[in-house]
Design a protein around this motif. Structure first.
Motif, PDB file in Angstrom:
ATOM      1  N   ALA A  15     -31.114   1.163  87.723  1.00 46.48           N
ATOM      2  CA  ALA A  15     -32.394   1.867  87.806  1.00 46.48           C
ATOM      3  C   ALA A  15     -32.665   2.653  86.535  1.00 46.48           C
ATOM      4  O   ALA A  15     -33.791   2.665  86.038  1.00 46.48           O
ATOM      5  CB  ALA A  15     -32.397   2.796  89.011  1.00 46.48           C
ATOM      6  N   VAL A  16     -31.645   3.291  85.986  1.00 46.76           N
ATOM      7  CA  VAL A  16     -31.831   4.091  84.773  1.00 46.76           C
ATOM      8  C   VAL A  16     -32.250   3.194  83.618  1.00 46.76           C
ATOM      9  O   VAL A  16     -33.234   3.468  82.923  1.00 46.76           O
ATOM     10  CB  VAL A  16     -30.537   4.867  84.444  1.00 46.76           C
ATOM     11  CG1 VAL A  16     -30.630   5.490  83.067  1.00 46.76           C
ATOM     12  CG2 VAL A  16     -30.275   5.926  85.496  1.00 46.76           C
ATOM     13  N   PHE A  17     -31.526   2.120  83.389  1.00 43.80           N
ATOM     14  CA  PHE A  17     -31.810   1.269  82.237  1.00 43.80           C
ATOM     15  C   PHE A  17     -33.078   0.438  82.426  1.00 43.80           C
ATOM     16  O   PHE A  17     -33.821   0.224  81.473  1.00 43.80           O
ATOM     17  CB  PHE A  17     -30.602   0.384  81.917  1.00 43.80           C
ATOM     18  CG  PHE A  17     -29.451   1.173  81.371  1.00 43.80           C
ATOM     19  CD1 PHE A  17     -29.511   1.713  80.100  1.00 43.80           C
ATOM     20  CD2 PHE A  17     -28.328   1.415  82.133  1.00 43.80           C
ATOM     21  CE1 PHE A  17     -28.473   2.461  79.587  1.00 43.80           C
ATOM     22  CE2 PHE A  17     -27.279   2.165  81.641  1.00 43.80           C
ATOM     23  CZ  PHE A  17     -27.344   2.684  80.360  1.00 43.80           C
ATOM     24  N   ASN A  18     -33.341  -0.018  83.654  1.00 48.45           N
ATOM     25  CA  ASN A  18     -34.581  -0.759  83.891  1.00 48.45           C
ATOM     26  C   ASN A  18     -35.798   0.142  83.742  1.00 48.45           C
ATOM     27  O   ASN A  18     -36.825  -0.269  83.214  1.00 48.45           O
ATOM     28  CB  ASN A  18     -34.588  -1.392  85.285  1.00 48.45           C
ATOM     29  CG  ASN A  18     -33.778  -2.667  85.326  1.00 48.45           C
ATOM     30  OD1 ASN A  18     -33.495  -3.265  84.296  1.00 48.45           O
ATOM     31  ND2 ASN A  18     -33.406  -3.083  86.512  1.00 48.45           N
ATOM     32  N   THR A  19     -35.688   1.385  84.202  1.00 50.53           N
ATOM     33  CA  THR A  19     -36.797   2.323  84.058  1.00 50.53           C
ATOM     34  C   THR A  19     -37.065   2.597  82.593  1.00 50.53           C
ATOM     35  O   THR A  19     -38.214   2.584  82.151  1.00 50.53           O
ATOM     36  CB  THR A  19     -36.492   3.637  84.801  1.00 50.53           C
ATOM     37  OG1 THR A  19     -36.258   3.329  86.177  1.00 50.53           O
ATOM     38  CG2 THR A  19     -37.640   4.606  84.687  1.00 50.53           C
ATOM     39  N   PHE A  20     -36.028   2.836  81.812  1.00 54.34           N
ATOM     40  CA  PHE A  20     -36.204   3.076  80.374  1.00 54.34           C
ATOM     41  C   PHE A  20     -36.827   1.859  79.695  1.00 54.34           C
ATOM     42  O   PHE A  20     -37.743   1.992  78.881  1.00 54.34           O
ATOM     43  CB  PHE A  20     -34.864   3.417  79.722  1.00 54.34           C
ATOM     44  CG  PHE A  20     -34.971   3.590  78.240  1.00 54.34           C
ATOM     45  CD1 PHE A  20     -35.540   4.734  77.711  1.00 54.34           C
ATOM     46  CD2 PHE A  20     -34.519   2.602  77.383  1.00 54.34           C
ATOM     47  CE1 PHE A  20     -35.654   4.896  76.344  1.00 54.34           C
ATOM     48  CE2 PHE A  20     -34.637   2.751  76.016  1.00 54.34           C
ATOM     49  CZ  PHE A  20     -35.199   3.911  75.501  1.00 54.34           C
TER      50      PHE A  20
ATOM     51  N   ALA B 218     -45.172   2.035  76.865  1.00 54.06           N
ATOM     52  CA  ALA B 218     -45.526   3.357  76.336  1.00 54.06           C
ATOM     53  C   ALA B 218     -46.765   3.280  75.451  1.00 54.06           C
ATOM     54  O   ALA B 218     -47.602   4.180  75.477  1.00 54.06           O
ATOM     55  CB  ALA B 218     -44.347   3.945  75.569  1.00 54.06           C
ATOM     56  N   PHE B 219     -46.895   2.231  74.662  1.00 48.72           N
ATOM     57  CA  PHE B 219     -48.053   2.086  73.780  1.00 48.72           C
ATOM     58  C   PHE B 219     -49.349   2.028  74.582  1.00 48.72           C
ATOM     59  O   PHE B 219     -50.356   2.626  74.191  1.00 48.72           O
ATOM     60  CB  PHE B 219     -47.895   0.824  72.925  1.00 48.72           C
ATOM     61  CG  PHE B 219     -49.040   0.591  71.996  1.00 48.72           C
ATOM     62  CD1 PHE B 219     -49.171   1.332  70.843  1.00 48.72           C
ATOM     63  CD2 PHE B 219     -49.998  -0.366  72.278  1.00 48.72           C
ATOM     64  CE1 PHE B 219     -50.224   1.127  69.977  1.00 48.72           C
ATOM     65  CE2 PHE B 219     -51.054  -0.591  71.430  1.00 48.72           C
ATOM     66  CZ  PHE B 219     -51.167   0.166  70.271  1.00 48.72           C
ATOM     67  N   TYR B 220     -49.336   1.331  75.701  1.00 43.78           N
ATOM     68  CA  TYR B 220     -50.535   1.173  76.516  1.00 43.78           C
ATOM     69  C   TYR B 220     -50.921   2.463  77.237  1.00 43.78           C
ATOM     70  O   TYR B 220     -52.051   2.602  77.698  1.00 43.78           O
ATOM     71  CB  TYR B 220     -50.347   0.065  77.550  1.00 43.78           C
ATOM     72  CG  TYR B 220     -50.097  -1.280  76.917  1.00 43.78           C
ATOM     73  CD1 TYR B 220     -51.115  -1.952  76.254  1.00 43.78           C
ATOM     74  CD2 TYR B 220     -48.836  -1.857  76.948  1.00 43.78           C
ATOM     75  CE1 TYR B 220     -50.892  -3.174  75.661  1.00 43.78           C
ATOM     76  CE2 TYR B 220     -48.603  -3.088  76.355  1.00 43.78           C
ATOM     77  CZ  TYR B 220     -49.636  -3.737  75.712  1.00 43.78           C
ATOM     78  OH  TYR B 220     -49.417  -4.934  75.116  1.00 43.78           O
TER      79      TYR B 220
END
Length: 90
Positions: A41-46, A53-55
């Motif tokens: 969950a941590v790595f998939n969320t990141f 993030a750009f969008y």
């Protein structure tokens, strides 16, 4: 009863038992339903946030800039200098 013959309980219609069917089960105590879930969950969320993030950042930055410009322009128009600059508009 159908036609004078008892057909058995639901699903058991009086046919001979089937043979050669192997059924395997796993004890609920042996399962690890959430094995590695927190780590993934941590790595998939990141990964997902950084990919999008750009969008999110560009429209948010543009909206914040427009809001900040409007707020400052409004404050300037309420000031003495703003009234003097736009005195001939009325």
């Amino acid at each position: 009863m159908a036609g004078g013959k008892w057909m058995g309980w639901w699903g058991h219609l009086g046919a001979p038992k089937q043979r050669g069917i192997a059924v395997y089960t796993l004890s609920p105590y042996e399962q690890r339903a959430f094995a590695g879930a927190l780590h993934q969950a941590v790595f998939n969320t990141f990964r997902r946030v950084s990919a999008n993030a750009f969008y999110i950042a560009v429209p948010f930055g543009a909206a914040y800039g427009l809001f900040n410009w409007g707020r400052e322009n409004h404050q300037w128009r309420l000031s003495k200098a703003g009234h003097a600059a736009h005195a001939d508009d009325h």
